[in-house]
Design an enzyme around this catalytic site. Structure first.
Site, PDB file in Angstrom:
ATOM      1  N   ARG A 136      -7.333  16.551  25.968  1.00 33.27           N
ATOM      2  CA  ARG A 136      -8.172  17.357  25.082  1.00 33.27           C
ATOM      3  C   ARG A 136      -8.286  16.641  23.744  1.00 33.27           C
ATOM      4  O   ARG A 136      -7.310  16.101  23.236  1.00 33.27           O
ATOM      5  CB  ARG A 136      -7.534  18.734  24.856  1.00 33.27           C
ATOM      6  N   CYS A 188       5.747  22.725  26.620  1.00 36.88           N
ATOM      7  CA  CYS A 188       7.048  23.397  26.472  1.00 36.88           C
ATOM      8  C   CYS A 188       7.512  23.976  27.809  1.00 36.88           C
ATOM      9  O   CYS A 188       8.395  24.844  27.834  1.00 36.88           O
ATOM     10  CB  CYS A 188       6.970  24.509  25.437  1.00 36.88           C
ATOM     11  N   LYS A 192     -10.073  26.366  28.415  1.00 39.20           N
ATOM     12  CA  LYS A 192      -9.745  26.580  27.009  1.00 39.20           C
ATOM     13  C   LYS A 192     -10.967  27.076  26.218  1.00 39.20           C
ATOM     14  O   LYS A 192     -10.829  27.867  25.291  1.00 39.20           O
ATOM     15  CB  LYS A 192      -9.216  25.288  26.387  1.00 39.20           C
ATOM     16  N   ASP A 236      -1.036  29.764  32.577  1.00 38.81           N
ATOM     17  CA  ASP A 236      -1.582  29.222  31.329  1.00 38.81           C
ATOM     18  C   ASP A 236      -2.295  30.257  30.451  1.00 38.81           C
ATOM     19  O   ASP A 236      -2.193  30.184  29.239  1.00 38.81           O
ATOM     20  CB  ASP A 236      -2.549  28.070  31.634  1.00 38.81           C
ATOM     21  N   SER A 295       1.662  23.835  24.120  1.00 36.26           N
ATOM     22  CA  SER A 295       1.502  22.884  25.214  1.00 36.26           C
ATOM     23  C   SER A 295       2.767  22.015  25.300  1.00 36.26           C
ATOM     24  O   SER A 295       3.377  21.702  24.272  1.00 36.26           O
ATOM     25  CB  SER A 295       0.292  21.983  24.960  1.00 36.26           C
ATOM     26  N   ARG A 311      -2.638  14.772  35.792  1.00 35.04           N
ATOM     27  CA  ARG A 311      -2.687  16.172  36.224  1.00 35.04           C
ATOM     28  C   ARG A 311      -2.843  16.341  37.719  1.00 35.04           C
ATOM     29  O   ARG A 311      -3.360  15.450  38.405  1.00 35.04           O
ATOM     30  CB  ARG A 311      -3.901  16.860  35.573  1.00 35.04           C
ATOM     31  N   HIS A 335      -2.920  32.458  25.300  1.00 36.74           N
ATOM     32  CA  HIS A 335      -2.442  31.237  25.943  1.00 36.74           C
ATOM     33  C   HIS A 335      -1.062  31.549  26.529  1.00 36.74           C
ATOM     34  O   HIS A 335      -0.038  31.110  25.999  1.00 36.74           O
ATOM     35  CB  HIS A 335      -2.358  30.137  24.867  1.00 36.74           C
ATOM     36  N   TYR A 358     -13.039  15.127  30.894  1.00 38.67           N
ATOM     37  CA  TYR A 358     -11.634  15.416  31.196  1.00 38.67           C
ATOM     38  C   TYR A 358     -11.190  16.839  30.838  1.00 38.67           C
ATOM     39  O   TYR A 358     -11.448  17.334  29.739  1.00 38.67           O
ATOM     40  CB  TYR A 358     -10.740  14.426  30.434  1.00 38.67           C
TER      41      TYR A 358
HETATM   42  C1  OXD Z   1      -2.692  22.729  27.338  1.00 38.17           C
HETATM   43  C2  OXD Z   1      -3.058  22.768  28.759  1.00 38.17           C
HETATM   44  O1  OXD Z   1      -2.829  21.686  26.695  1.00 38.17           O
HETATM   45  O2  OXD Z   1      -2.889  23.831  29.365  1.00 38.17           O
HETATM   46  O3  OXD Z   1      -2.229  23.738  26.817  1.00 38.17           O
HETATM   47  O4  OXD Z   1      -3.532  21.764  29.300  1.00 38.17           O
HETATM   48 MN    MN Z   2      -2.299  25.431  28.101  1.00 35.43          MN
END
Ligand code: OXD
Ligand code: MN
Length: 630
Positions: free
Chosen positions: A73, A268, A224, A291, A266, A387, A244, A215
């Site tokens: 991102r 964690c 998102k 998520d 993100s 991913r 989130h 991406y």
């Molecule tokens: C993030 C994801 O970056 O879920 O939070 O990819």
């Molecule tokens: Mn996320």
């Protein structure tokens, strides 16, 4: 299905207008059928953009390799284009919507030449759920279509639901790489240079315009962009929460269950927590989502959550049979891998998969790669943000109610971050607003100097929403307070907790084993909701009594004591940091309730330090927000 088959006049005209601007060779409506998915996969393999994996090792799965400039991102190219800059707030990149639309329209002009334009009607959430929303993404990327078909519910059934005039969130996407006549991608991931990339949200008109990246969250616009940035705006206006957060189901040995959501920045370990294997006999954890959670009050007065997604877009490195067997099994077939390593026998490999790389591999850049454990400078085989895109229904621990249109009633909300010190393993807020305060101060330690911050400092990431809130974050705090105020029955609001799995000792070792043992914290959370937990009152909130917590045997009594104690000096520094560096950013948008909590916290910590505080009070907390102690 053809463009002329679209019965929704506004949708049809919108598609035609964008096709006229971008000039694709063909317009394809995504019907959501397995046959269409397979045709897209075949075409991607033929174009050299995807590699089909070994049918025995990873049935019906492919590997894509993106351009090295398009691997994550791009927060600095993500914009909230509200009319007033103040409405985007201090934590977002703002651009004037009129100027941005002009600039992006110029980029979109002719950008799909030589390509197909796909129309993806998608539902975020179970079809027809009162909490779900519909979007339509127009894209020139087959990779995006394939991923959206796993991550959301796509196709004819969505068009049927839209009918002739239903509401949808319009989402434009282009990779920004038109093709000359006769040209093809020839195995090169198409995208645009960084300063031509735009991930734009228009909160007032509820539109998403994305350009230049193929991406993840930049391009799979349901995730998102819609389910968080635009949904936060819808949620503010309609009185619900778009967060989130993972959603999990905890079942106790008597077979009673409770649902818990959790927000963590993100990286964690949210996916691991959502799918953890309990280490306490009789207790089990199942997954509803990993998520995003959308929460709305149900007719029963409880906040009900749905997972708006239908798949997992999980980070591959570090995922192993030990850390997350459920994710590995979910991604064992019908999966899209992006930027992982490829073995000689057509399987995938990544750092932390749990076994050594078998012989010579091909790394995420497409180059030969042989593991050399002696060479500490060796570049990784898989990109750190590589991913897997896997269907949620393939996850062995998916809860049976994960697609319930009514959502699941939430008993508890967790907030957490990576904090090597100060923050205890778990504490519960005294009431809803105190919980909002805890959400507003979430932060994670900077571990590598990749951001504009010093290693060891805390990057505040309120509610783990820093890159995902579509409007002024101060107003978002207020919205959380208002949700509590307007709850149909305040006693039915979820309890709010702050957790920290990442505390380190003086030698830099993690003090808490984490992973499956996090179920022990979930057990205490469950008991708090029942009103049966053993608790102590502290200056920072309600904490487990040492003799009331299910300690893993490998954690010593001494360590447990530290994990569950209040570090008064550390918290005073925390208060100072919030006071000087965090809260002032929000100016007049900071709710007064939050500033008051900070003052009260500072006073109680100072009193504790001066030895003036009452000794910690033991006793069960009734668990609801009525304030009664039992
Ligand atoms: C993030 C994801 O970056 O879920 O939070 O990819
Ligand atoms: Mn996320």
């Amino acid at each position: 299905m053809k463009l002329s088959d679209l019965k929704h006049a506004k949708l049809k005209k919108w598609v035609e207008d964008f096709a006229a601007l971008t000039q694709p060779d063909e317009v394809v409506i995504c019907d959501g059928s397995p046959a269409q998915y397979d045709a897209l996969e075949d075409a991607a393999v033929k174009d050299g953009l995807a590699i089909r994996l070994n049918e025995e090792k990873k049935p019906h799965s492919v590997l894509f390799r993106s351009d090295p400039s398009d691997v994550a991102r791009v927060e600095k190219r993500t914009f909230i284009a509200s009319k007033k800059e103040e409405d985007a707030g201090p934590t977002n990149n703002w651009i004037d919507p009129t100027e941005l639309k002009k600039e992006m329209t110029d980029l979109y002009r002719g950008c799909m030449k030589g390509r197909k334009m796909y129309v993806i009607p998608f539902s975020m959430g179970p079809l027809g759920s009162p909490i779900a929303k519909i979007g339509v993404e127009l894209t020139d990327s087959a990779y995006v279509v394939m991923n959206m078909m796993i991550m959301t519910r796509v196709g004819v059934k969505v068009l049927d639901l839209l009918g002739t005039d239903g509401y949808f969130v319009p989402c434009y996407h282009s990779v920004g790489k038109p093709l000359a006549p006769g040209e093809s991608d020839h195995g090169v991931w198409p995208c645009a240079p960084i300063d031509h990339k735009f991930i734009s949200q228009f909160p007032e008109t509820r539109e998403i315009w994305s350009y230049g990246s193929g991406y993840g969250g930049n391009a799979l616009l349901g995730k998102k962009c819609l389910a968080l940035r635009i949904a936060t705006v819808l949620a503010r206006d309609e009185g619900w929460l778009a967060e989130h957060m993972l959603i999990l189901k905890v079942t106790n040995p008597e077979g009673r269950c409770r649902y818990v959501t959790g927000a963590f920045p993100s990286a964690c370990g949210k996916t691991n927590l959502a799918m953890l294997k309990s280490t306490i006999p009789g207790w089990s954890i199942e997954t509803v989502g990993d998520d995003i959670a959308w929460m709305k009050f149900g007719p029963d007065g409880y906040l009900h959550a749905i997972n708006p997604e239908a798949g997992f877009f999980g980070v591959a490195p570090g995922t192993s049979m030990k850390s997350n067997p459920n994710a590995l099994i979910a991604a064992s077939k019908n999966t899209i891998f992006t930027n992982v390593g490829l073995t000689k026998d057509g399987d995938v490999w990544w750092e932390g998969i749990g076994y050594d790389a078998p012989g010579e591999l091909i790394d995420w850049n497409g180059n030969p790669w042989t593991q050399n454990k002696e060479d500490k400078t060796q570049k990784p085989c898989a990109h750190p943000n590589s991913r897997f895109t896997a269907p949620a229904y393939q996850c062995p621990c998916i809860a049976k109610e994960w697609e319930d249109p009514a959502g699941v009633p939430i008993s508890a909300i967790l907030f957490g971050g990576r904090r090597p010190n100060t923050i205890p393993l778990v504490h519960m807020s005294r009431d809803w607003n105190h919980g909002v305060f805890l959400g507003s101060i979430v932060g994670s330690e900077i571990t590598a100097a990749t951001l504009d911050q010093k290693v060891g400092t805390v990057r505040r990431d309120p509610f783990a929403m820093l890159p995902f809130c579509g409007y002024n974050m101060g107003d978002y705090f207020q919205h959380w307070i208002d949700i509590g105020k307007n709850a149909p029955d305040p006693k039915k609001l979820p309890r709010i907790f702050y957790v920290n799995w990442f505390r380190k000792d003086k030698d830099g070792h993690f003090m808490w084993p984490g992973y499956g043992d996090n179920s022990r914290v979930l057990k205490w959370v469950f008991q708090c909701c029942d009103g049966t937990a053993k608790t102590v009152d502290t200056p920072i909130g309600i904490m487990p009594a040492l003799d009331g917590f299910d300690k893993p045997s490998e954690v010593s009594d001494e360590t447990m004591k530290t994990l569950l104690s209040v570090d008064v000096d550390g918290w005073l520094k925390e208060v100072e940091d919030i006071k000087t560096n965090h809260y002032p950013k929000f100016g007049k948008h900071l709710p007064k309730e939050l500033a008051a909590f900070l003052d009260t916290l500072e006073k109680s910590l100072k009193a504790e330090k001066a030895g003036e505080a009452e000794p910690a009070k033991k006793g069960g907390h009734c668990g609801c927000h009525c304030g009664k102690k039992n």
